[in-house]
Design an enzyme around this catalytic site. Structure first.
Site, PDB file in Angstrom:
ATOM      1  CE  LYS A  13      -2.004  -1.046   3.903  1.00 12.27           C
ATOM      2  NZ  LYS A  13      -1.263  -2.303   4.213  1.00 12.27           N
ATOM      3  NE  ARG A  88      -4.021  -1.397  10.327  1.00 10.22           N
ATOM      4  CZ  ARG A  88      -2.984  -0.880   9.665  1.00 10.22           C
ATOM      5  NH1 ARG A  88      -3.101   0.272   9.056  1.00 10.22           N
ATOM      6  NH2 ARG A  88      -1.842  -1.524   9.622  1.00 10.22           N
ATOM      7  NE  ARG A 127       7.441  -2.225   6.188  1.00 11.50           N
ATOM      8  CZ  ARG A 127       6.110  -2.239   6.285  1.00 11.50           C
ATOM      9  NH1 ARG A 127       5.369  -1.787   5.284  1.00 11.50           N
ATOM     10  NH2 ARG A 127       5.530  -2.724   7.355  1.00 11.50           N
ATOM     11  NE  ARG A 161       6.465   0.084  10.326  1.00 14.54           N
ATOM     12  CZ  ARG A 161       5.308  -0.195   9.740  1.00 14.54           C
ATOM     13  NH1 ARG A 161       5.080   0.199   8.500  1.00 14.54           N
ATOM     14  NH2 ARG A 161       4.383  -0.848  10.390  1.00 14.54           N
ATOM     15  NE  ARG A 172       2.613  -4.827  11.561  1.00 18.35           N
ATOM     16  CZ  ARG A 172       3.746  -4.565  10.907  1.00 18.35           C
ATOM     17  NH1 ARG A 172       4.900  -4.979  11.396  1.00 18.35           N
ATOM     18  NH2 ARG A 172       3.720  -3.891   9.787  1.00 18.35           N
TER      19      ARG A 172
END
Ligand code: ADP
Ligand code: ADP
Ligand code: ZN
Length: 214
Positions: A13, A88, A127, A161, A172
């Site tokens: 996203k 969400r 990431r 992160r 998650r």
């Protein structure tokens, strides 16, 4: 043009929203980025959110709804926005509908990035971003052209992160399936949602999005 991008953590996203932001001159509204900015600033809101984010849970609907509602009122959203990471939960989707009515906005497209759970862990644990300009990268799938140097700004400092680790990813994904997946049906039932194949390459997904947006 106002858009919603839906999809589990790591679906792409943010990556696609950054591209759309440039190609369509609309602004990316990432609730995750906004929360991380609050955490970094040490604000009360950030302090409330930090522990929940670190554990991979979802921050309270009220907090998120207020945050996005005041963000949408800012001038840079007039030309259009991309909601990335919001809504969400079903209450957030309902609050968004109410907000849009009150503020006289419409959502032109709701687009789901469909991806396999198996791919998510690799996507998330690989990431990282440029500490200077925020450009997104991946250890395997999106390396800078020159090793250790940001393509966009030439920076050499990168960050990961705190919540992008294998343990938190599980929570998650669970939060996604329990609380976020139902809103895919919420928009599906309204007949306003389109899906793209998020397992395709970054460039292919970009092409699929452009085909929808015209
Ligand atoms: P999200 O915002 O949905 O959580 P990101 O856009 O941050 O996801 O993407 C997660 C990671 O996967 C990033 O490191 C990004 O470089 C990489 N990525 C994004 N889209 C793809 C894709 N289509 N194929 C492979 N890797 C991707
Ligand atoms: P990703 O797309 O990789 O899951 P985000 O950057 O969107 O990550 O979100 C990071 C964290 O911020 C989430 O795990 C959650 O704790 C919190 N968060 C972000 N957006 C929302 C939201 N709309 N509602 C509740 N919590 C949120
Ligand atoms: Zn950079």
């Amino acid at each position: 043009m106002n858009l919603i991008l839906l999809g589990p953590p790591g679906a792409g996203k943010g990556t696609q929203a950054k591209g759309l932001q440039e190609r369509y001159s609309i602004v990316q509204l990432s609730t995750g980025d906004m929360l991380r900015a609050e955490v970094a600033s040490g604000s009360e809101l950030g302090q409330q959110a930090k522990e929940i984010m670190d554990s991979g849970g979802l921050v309270s609907d009220d907090l998120i709804i207020n945050m996005i509602s005041s963000r949408i009122d800012q001038d840079d959203c007039k030309n259009g926005f991309i909601l990335d990471g919001f809504p969400r939960t079903t209450p957030q989707a309902e609050a968004l509908d109410k907000m849009l009515e009150e503020k006289s906005f419409v959502i032109d497209h709701v687009i789901e990035l469909k991806v396999d759970d198996d791919a998510m862990v690799t996507r998330i644990t690989g990431r990282y971003t440029c500490a200077g300009c925020g450009a997104g990268y991946h250890d395997e799938f999106q390396k800078p052209k020159e090793n250790g140097v940001c393509d966009k700004c030439g920076g050499t400092e990168f960050s990961r992160r705190a919540d992008d680790n294998a343990e938190t990813v599980r929570s998650r994904l669970e939060a996604y399936h329990d609380q976020t997946a139902p809103i895919v049906s919420y928009y599906g039932d309204k007949g306003v949602m389109k899906s793209v194949d998020g397992m395709a390459s970054i460039d292919e997904v970009k092409g699929q999005l452009d085909a929808i947006l015209g």
